[in-house]
Design an enzyme around this catalytic site. Structure first.
Site, PDB file in Angstrom:
ATOM      1  N   ASP A  29      46.079  29.452   4.442  1.00 50.86           N
ATOM      2  CA  ASP A  29      46.548  28.672   5.591  1.00 50.86           C
ATOM      3  C   ASP A  29      45.652  27.440   5.744  1.00 50.86           C
ATOM      4  O   ASP A  29      44.472  27.456   5.384  1.00 50.86           O
ATOM      5  CB  ASP A  29      46.477  29.543   6.857  1.00 50.86           C
ATOM      6  CG  ASP A  29      47.097  28.891   8.083  1.00 50.86           C
ATOM      7  OD1 ASP A  29      48.266  29.198   8.379  1.00 50.86           O
ATOM      8  OD2 ASP A  29      46.424  28.064   8.741  1.00 50.86           O
ATOM      9  N   ASP A  66      50.967  25.383   6.212  1.00 50.88           N
ATOM     10  CA  ASP A  66      50.573  24.148   6.908  1.00 50.88           C
ATOM     11  C   ASP A  66      49.648  23.266   6.083  1.00 50.88           C
ATOM     12  O   ASP A  66      49.195  22.224   6.554  1.00 50.88           O
ATOM     13  CB  ASP A  66      49.992  24.437   8.310  1.00 50.88           C
ATOM     14  CG  ASP A  66      49.169  25.695   8.392  1.00 50.88           C
ATOM     15  OD1 ASP A  66      48.863  26.287   7.341  1.00 50.88           O
ATOM     16  OD2 ASP A  66      48.801  26.087   9.516  1.00 50.88           O
ATOM     17  N   HIS A 106      44.076  34.175  12.971  1.00 50.46           N
ATOM     18  CA  HIS A 106      43.069  33.726  13.953  1.00 50.46           C
ATOM     19  C   HIS A 106      42.637  34.839  14.901  1.00 50.46           C
ATOM     20  O   HIS A 106      41.679  34.663  15.656  1.00 50.46           O
ATOM     21  CB  HIS A 106      43.602  32.541  14.772  1.00 50.46           C
ATOM     22  CG  HIS A 106      43.829  31.312  13.961  1.00 50.46           C
ATOM     23  ND1 HIS A 106      42.841  30.731  13.188  1.00 50.46           N
ATOM     24  CD2 HIS A 106      44.935  30.542  13.771  1.00 50.46           C
ATOM     25  CE1 HIS A 106      43.332  29.676  12.573  1.00 50.46           C
ATOM     26  NE2 HIS A 106      44.606  29.537  12.899  1.00 50.46           N
ATOM     27  N   HIS A 150      44.345  26.306   8.317  1.00 55.46           N
ATOM     28  CA  HIS A 150      43.237  26.555   9.242  1.00 55.46           C
ATOM     29  C   HIS A 150      42.382  27.727   8.759  1.00 55.46           C
ATOM     30  O   HIS A 150      42.903  28.679   8.176  1.00 55.46           O
ATOM     31  CB  HIS A 150      43.778  26.893  10.632  1.00 55.46           C
ATOM     32  CG  HIS A 150      44.683  25.853  11.212  1.00 55.46           C
ATOM     33  ND1 HIS A 150      46.063  25.921  11.098  1.00 55.46           N
ATOM     34  CD2 HIS A 150      44.406  24.717  11.894  1.00 55.46           C
ATOM     35  CE1 HIS A 150      46.594  24.863  11.703  1.00 55.46           C
ATOM     36  NE2 HIS A 150      45.616  24.114  12.189  1.00 55.46           N
TER      37      HIS A 150
HETATM   38  C1  SP5 Z   1      48.415  30.351  12.491  1.00 56.06           C
HETATM   39  C2  SP5 Z   1      48.064  28.899  12.709  1.00 56.06           C
HETATM   40  O1  SP5 Z   1      48.339  28.063  11.840  1.00 56.06           O
HETATM   41  N1  SP5 Z   1      47.521  28.557  13.895  1.00 56.06           N
HETATM   42  C3  SP5 Z   1      47.120  27.227  14.173  1.00 56.06           C
HETATM   43  C4  SP5 Z   1      46.687  26.995  15.591  1.00 56.06           C
HETATM   44  C5  SP5 Z   1      46.208  25.595  15.741  1.00 56.06           C
HETATM   45  N2  SP5 Z   1      46.025  25.156  17.090  1.00 56.06           N
HETATM   46  C6  SP5 Z   1      45.550  23.806  17.064  1.00 56.06           C
HETATM   47  C7  SP5 Z   1      45.413  23.182  18.410  1.00 56.06           C
HETATM   48  C8  SP5 Z   1      44.815  21.780  18.271  1.00 56.06           C
HETATM   49  C9  SP5 Z   1      45.894  20.789  17.974  1.00 56.06           C
HETATM   50  N3  SP5 Z   1      45.452  19.512  17.527  1.00 56.06           N
HETATM   51  C10 SP5 Z   1      46.606  18.648  17.446  1.00 56.06           C
HETATM   52  C11 SP5 Z   1      46.502  17.585  16.443  1.00 56.06           C
HETATM   53  C12 SP5 Z   1      47.886  17.042  16.157  1.00 56.06           C
HETATM   54  N4  SP5 Z   1      47.825  15.990  15.196  1.00 56.06           N
HETATM   55 ZN    ZN Z   2      47.334  27.300  10.254  1.00 54.69          ZN
END
Ligand code: SP5
Ligand code: ZN
Length: 340
Positions: free
Chosen positions: A195, A284, A161, A197
């Protein structure tokens, strides 16, 4: 298989992050993740854990803005000097505007300028850990150049990211991008990001380049973090047009549907004929990940590893996300086993 790992990651241990709705949550990207993976690797007969070599700042500054890296290096002492009410964590509450933002002198102004969200918490050991993590990726890349078919960079913090000049999503230095750029002086590189994301930072770093093909398979940003990037119509720019691909997936994507998309990505990699492959290996996508909504099983992850390995390219595998700590060890070992 050589596994590059540094204990320095333990110095990066934020206690909380901020979720949607302002919810203060225990930091999901925690040191225990590494212990679970090390433990599982220790039960195999094919892994060899090695300290990374220090490559210095040059390969990092080749993909990141110098003033941004300087911010990471100096922000902790500046934070303590500012005598904040709660000194445990540097995190801004205001972020840069979308047009013509200026970089102010104040520490919190710069923090807002250089961060994209509330989960890239800076603590005392963050910079040291981020440097060691990048060195793991570089060391793995070097062992590939030296003739190993594959190597695993057990990186923490993760990196995908982090863009040229920003941190976000637990990431500060883009380990996979640093390694891919280092490799690109020796031959064409494909970087596949699996990943859950979108690998927005990697996309940012290589968006205008044609010598590094970047592909990210991830949860559709229409519903998932990082929300503003990772759509299918983002294909690169300038010379890089056609050398970036996003594969957004719906929530609930299962093994079979994931593998169909993976095959499309692998087809693009074959067509590109790279000398090296870098994999941003986030776990993930696993069905029971606390952050994820994709339903890939451990068996699916093993199959993904086999399919990627079937490219038979010299491969640097870089650890990214994955937050179901109970499953993390077996998922990583399952994934890596095709590369031994
Ligand atoms: C490296 C990596 O996988 N970073 C991921 C960062 C994600 N941050 C997300 C923040 C929003 C969280 N939403 C929560 C939903 C829970 N069900
Ligand atoms: Zn991730």
């Amino acid at each position: 298989m050589k596994v590059f790992y540094s204990e320095t990651h333990r110095k990066h241990e934020p206690t909380f992050e901020v979720f949607d709705g302002g919810l203060r949550t225990p930091y999901l990207e925690n040191p225990d993740r590494m212990d679970r993976i090390l433990n599982a690797l220790g039960n195999t007969d094919w892994s060899e854990v090695i300290e990374p070599t220090d490559f210095g700042l040059d390969p990092i500054l080749a993909v990141h803005d110098e003033a941004y890296i300087h911010f990471l290096a100096s922000s902790w002492t500046e934070w303590l000097d500012s005598k904040p009410k709660d000194p445990s964590t540097l995190l801004p509450a205001t972020f840069a505007l979308r047009r013509h933002p200026q970089r102010p002198a104040s520490l919190l102004g710069r923090a807002g300028y250089y961060m994209m969200d509330l989960s890239a918490c800076i603590v005392e050991g963050t910079y040291a850990a981020a440097l060691a993590s990048a060195n793991c990726a570089l060391s793995a890349a070097q062992s590939i150049v030296n003739g190993q078919w594959s190597a695993f960079a057990l990186c923490r913090p993760p990196g995908h990211h982090a863009g040229k000049d920003y941190a976000g999503g637990y990431c500060f230095i883009n380990n996979a991008a640093v390694a891919a750029n280092w490799l690109s002086s020796k031959g064409k590189v494909a970087l596949l990001d699996m990943d859950y994301h979108c690998g927005n930072g990697t996309q940012d770093i290589f968006y205008e380049r044609q010598d590094v093909l970047t592909i990210s398979i991830h949860a559709d940003p229409d519903f998932e973090y990082p929300h503003f990037i990772g759509f299918a119509d983002e294909r690169g720019e300038g010379q890089g047009l056609g050398f970036h691909h996003n594969f957004p997936l719906p929530a609930g994507t299962d093994d079979a549907a994931y593998l169909v998309t993976l095959e499309r990505a692998l087809g693009l990699i074959r067509e590109f004929r790279p000398a090296f492959l870098v994999v941003s290996a986030g776990m993930d996508i696993y069905a029971d990940d606390p952050l994820g909504a994709i339903k890939v099983t451990t068996e699916g992850i093993i199959e993904i590893g086999k399919r990627i390995a079937s490219l038979k390219l010299p491969t640097t595998i870089v650890m990214e996300g994955g937050y179901n700590n109970d499953a993390l060890g077996r998922n990583i070992v399952g994934f890596l086993s095709a590369f031994c």
